[in-house]
Write an enzyme that holds these catalytic residues in place. Structure first.
Site, PDB file in Angstrom:
ATOM      1  N   CYS A  60       0.844  -1.202   0.000  1.00  0.00           N
ATOM      2  CA  CYS A  60       0.000   0.000   0.000  1.00  0.00           C
ATOM      3  C   CYS A  60       0.882   1.255   0.000  1.00  0.00           C
ATOM      4  CB  CYS A  60      -0.928  -0.008   1.209  1.00  0.00           C
ATOM      5  SG  CYS A  60      -1.973  -1.481   1.292  1.00  0.00           S
ATOM      6  N   TYR A  83       0.572   4.254   1.044  1.00  0.00           N
ATOM      7  CA  TYR A  83       0.635   5.125   2.221  1.00  0.00           C
ATOM      8  C   TYR A  83       1.089   4.424   3.497  1.00  0.00           C
ATOM      9  CZ  TYR A  83      -4.077   3.094   2.703  1.00  0.00           C
ATOM     10  OH  TYR A  83      -5.144   2.235   2.795  1.00  0.00           O
ATOM     11  N   ASP A 117       3.320   2.320  18.202  1.00  0.00           N
ATOM     12  CA  ASP A 117       3.671   1.760  16.890  1.00  0.00           C
ATOM     13  C   ASP A 117       3.983   2.837  15.862  1.00  0.00           C
ATOM     14  OD1 ASP A 117       0.923   2.440  16.716  1.00  0.00           O
ATOM     15  OD2 ASP A 117       0.607   0.993  15.108  1.00  0.00           O
ATOM     16  N   CYS A 164      -9.298  17.542  21.646  1.00  0.00           N
ATOM     17  CA  CYS A 164      -8.168  16.921  20.931  1.00  0.00           C
ATOM     18  C   CYS A 164      -6.863  16.934  21.710  1.00  0.00           C
ATOM     19  CB  CYS A 164      -7.966  17.602  19.576  1.00  0.00           C
ATOM     20  SG  CYS A 164      -7.162  19.216  19.650  1.00  0.00           S
ATOM     21  N   CYS A 171      -5.090  20.207  12.779  1.00  0.00           N
ATOM     22  CA  CYS A 171      -5.671  21.226  13.655  1.00  0.00           C
ATOM     23  C   CYS A 171      -6.842  21.938  12.970  1.00  0.00           C
ATOM     24  CB  CYS A 171      -4.593  22.227  14.051  1.00  0.00           C
ATOM     25  SG  CYS A 171      -5.206  23.631  15.016  1.00  0.00           S
TER      26      CYS A 171
END
Length: 399
Positions: A25, A27, A283, A332, A353
């Protein structure tokens, strides 16, 4: 660290096949960890597996969760996980043990599905959306799309009633198709959706984000459209589709602690255990700076309470003055640390953001109303239950 502030060790994110994967993949942030570990095939030995399970289940905690990820964890073969269950039974008597797996689904067949059902595995299936969305980046090493195989796996798992969630990465491309993606996943049969925005550093220009990264503006607009669809699917005051990020925000709106570390004030509440037993803080940070030890030699409960892990967790709360003044701070807390450093143009702020600001400016009042209605409905149902219980205890007034 004070005894009364010690963290419990209740979850390990395990990478039994390291960064190895049967896909390529575009990404994938973990694929490049091939360069971090020794060359060759990476597989967890039985000695590491047994030590991991024995040490993880040896403490006073009454519950423990193992999350099996990769790379691609099914490369280990089904026998590996059958062995893991044997060891969990051996060392975890009387404990509540849970297992989850994140997989690309390519190797999953009915034998795997029956195993998942028997041992109550929660499966996260990576499926980015309809064919043109999924196949844009989720390809084999030869560049072949994988959607047809993954959709077949999804239908099989859903038909067999495996507990399965859809994990969908939001990229520069998929962010253009929120309605199509949401409806595709819902109509396929998924009721639990997780949308994961991607931002990685461009390997060809370390001063900018990779071109497949979704911009903050695009992700914010994507969330707004997903919110419209999610809200439209409410029935009798309850969500019929679970969107993990919205579930997380629901906790915050209800005055509870968020279940996701990405939006808490601090993080560092779990450990990552690689195929060779090496332990890391997260990770997203499998690197020398956050290598904490090895499961064969070290006590994971001491590691999760180590000064190094404490420093890692507190990095999240080291925010710029601009963030501390933000009206959405409690939703957040600066976001995931990795989203601050993967886009090198400005490491002071989270790459997403602006996305959060776009979303909350759009959805805040509606979200609050949904949660208010939910609380009112729960209160009514609780009162109805209490009334029914009291009525059932009344003596028989018959003649």
């Amino acid at each position: 660290m004070e005894r009364n502030s010690r963290k419990s060790y209740t979850y390990a994110l395990v990478k039994p096949s390291g960064p190895d994967c049967n896909l390529a993949c575009t990404y994938c942030f973990y694929y490049h960890k091939q360069d971090y570990f020794a060359p060759g095939v990476h597989r967890m030995s039985d000695a590491v597996l047994e030590t991991l399970i024995q040490k993880s289940l040896s403490g006073p905690e009454r519950q423990f969760g193992f999350g099996w990820q990769g790379g691609e964890p099914t490369l280990m073969g089904l026998e590996f996980y059958q062995r893991a269950i044997e060891l969990q039974k051996k060392y975890g008597a009387g404990k509540n043990i849970s297992n989850s797996m994140q997989t690309n689904g390519i190797l999953i067949n009915e034998e795997w599905a029956d195993f998942f059902i028997k041992y109550h595995f929660l499966v996260g299936l990576s499926i980015d959306g309809p064919a043109h969305v999924h196949d844009h980046y989720r390809v084999t090493a030869s560049g072949k799309g994988t959607h047809e195989e993954v959709e077949k796996t999804a239908r099989m798992l859903l038909n067999k009633k495996v507990e399965v969630n859809a994990l969908s990465v939001v990229t520069d491309y998929s962010a253009k198709y929120p309605e199509e993606t949401y409806r595709y996943l819902r109509d396929l049969g998924f009721t639990y959706l997780q949308f994961i925005p991607v931002v990685e550093t461009n390997p060809e220009n370390s001063r900018e984000a990779a071109p497949y990264s979704v911009t903050a503006k695009a992700y914010g607009e994507f969330l707004c459209r997903i919110f419209d669809l999610w809200e439209a699917d409410f029935r009798d005051g309850y969500a019929t589709i679970s969107v993990r990020l919205f579930d997380t925000f629901s906790h915050i709106y209800m005055g509870m602690q968020a279940p996701e570390c990405t939006v808490r004030k601090t993080c560092g509440d779990y450990l990552v255990v690689e195929h060779n037993g090496d332990i890391f803080s997260c990770d997203f940070f499998v690197e020398d700076a956050w290598h904490l030890g090895n499961i064969l030699e070290d006590d994971p409960r001491e590691i999760i309470n180590s000064r190094r892990q404490e420093l890692f967790g507190k990095m999240k709360s080291q925010l710029a003055p601009k963030c501390l003044k933000c009206e959405w701070l409690a939703f957040c807390w600066g976001g995931c640390i990795k989203d601050r450093v993967r886009d090198p143009r400005d490491k002071r702020f989270n790459h997403f953001c602006e996305a959060y600001k776009i979303f909350f400016s759009y959805a805040d009042q509606r979200f609050r109303k949904l949660m208010e209605n939910f609380r009112d409905r729960q209160a009514r149902e609780a009162q109805q239950y209490r009334t029914a219980q009291q009525t059932s205890r009344q003596p028989d007034q018959g003649s």
